[in-house]
Design an enzyme around this catalytic site. Sequence first.
Site, PDB file in Angstrom:
ATOM      1  CD  GLU A 187      12.432 -24.169 -82.056  1.00  0.00           C
ATOM      2  OE1 GLU A 187      12.342 -25.225 -81.406  1.00  0.00           O
ATOM      3  OE2 GLU A 187      11.716 -23.178 -81.856  1.00  0.00           O
ATOM      4  CG  LEU A 203      12.352 -15.369 -66.961  1.00  0.00           C
ATOM      5  CD1 LEU A 203      13.566 -15.559 -67.849  1.00  0.00           C
ATOM      6  CD2 LEU A 203      12.518 -16.114 -65.641  1.00  0.00           C
ATOM      7  CG  HIS A 262       9.161 -16.675 -79.920  1.00  0.00           C
ATOM      8  ND1 HIS A 262       8.278 -17.045 -78.925  1.00  0.00           N
ATOM      9  CD2 HIS A 262       8.421 -16.155 -80.920  1.00  0.00           C
ATOM     10  CE1 HIS A 262       7.048 -16.739 -79.313  1.00  0.00           C
ATOM     11  NE2 HIS A 262       7.107 -16.201 -80.512  1.00  0.00           N
ATOM     12  CG  ASN A 299      15.130 -26.353 -78.986  1.00  0.00           C
ATOM     13  OD1 ASN A 299      15.810 -26.019 -79.955  1.00  0.00           O
ATOM     14  ND2 ASN A 299      13.809 -26.300 -78.990  1.00  0.00           N
TER      15      ASN A 299
HETATM   16  C1  GRF Z   1      10.346 -24.567 -79.027  1.00  0.00           C
HETATM   17  O1  GRF Z   1       9.524 -24.499 -80.143  1.00  0.00           O
HETATM   18  C2  GRF Z   1      10.884 -23.210 -78.666  1.00  0.00           C
HETATM   19  O2  GRF Z   1      10.998 -22.346 -79.742  1.00  0.00           O
HETATM   20  C3  GRF Z   1       9.840 -22.675 -77.723  1.00  0.00           C
HETATM   21  O3  GRF Z   1       9.398 -23.792 -77.002  1.00  0.00           O
HETATM   22  C4  GRF Z   1       9.580 -24.974 -77.776  1.00  0.00           C
HETATM   23  C5  GRF Z   1      10.354 -25.937 -76.921  1.00  0.00           C
HETATM   24  O4  GRF Z   1      10.459 -27.204 -77.501  1.00  0.00           O
HETATM   25  N1  GRF Z   1      10.372 -21.628 -76.900  1.00  0.00           N
HETATM   26  P1  GRF Z   1      11.324 -28.330 -76.791  1.00  0.00           P
HETATM   27  O5  GRF Z   1      10.839 -28.444 -75.346  1.00  0.00           O
HETATM   28  O6  GRF Z   1      12.767 -27.922 -76.861  1.00  0.00           O
HETATM   29  O7  GRF Z   1      11.038 -29.563 -77.562  1.00  0.00           O
END
Ligand code: GRF
Length: 215
Positions: free
Chosen positions: A175, A94, A110, A14
Amino acid sequence: MKKIILLISGSGSNMVAIKEAIDIGIIKQTKISCVICNEPSASGIKKAQDLGLRTQILNHRDFASRELFDEELANKLDEFDPNLIILAGFMRILSEKFTARFKGKILNIHPSLLPKYPGLNTHEKALKNKDQEHGVTIHFVNEELDGGPVIAQGYLTIGESKDSEALRKRIHKIEHDLYPKIIDAVISNEIKLTPSGTFYKASCQHYIQRVFYAV
Ligand code: GRF
């Protein structure tokens, strides 16, 4: 120029998508001041460095309590004075004091359609329950784990496959598209947290409905 800080613990896909979105103008007038990671072995750290991003490691194991870790993290964040704090796979709960200090300024993504499946192993749970749909939720962070006011949700239809890894990859595609768009909307005040919940300007009201992804 607006400033964001990314908090990561893992692979950082991400984070990479957010950086690319800044570079191509999906997230406008924004720079990543720092990527902070609590996990020294996280592969996302090298990815951040390869992208030329400033990184800091804050190992939670070096702190005697959650509160002490959160206090140091908050102090670091204050040094950068970010407009937004982006949790991008940050695997730490947190404390209430921390979330209150940065109220309305922390976003999380999430991998489930909250309020379904807060916590871990969401893809496995969706498959085990034979859900037809699965997705992601972007929300403001408050003291409740995966419980803050929802901003947007993206979803897919699960189909026949029972392969959780394949499902995880499909969810990641959602995402990587949706998170940057929402970050841009929040940083430009088109979406914001108000005492009565998430507020959307007209240009963003389509996010009140879940967004379907044919991925
Ligand atoms: C994602 O699936 C996000 O929704 C969750 O953790 C994962 C992180 O993936 N909170 P990355 O580290 O960005 O590949």
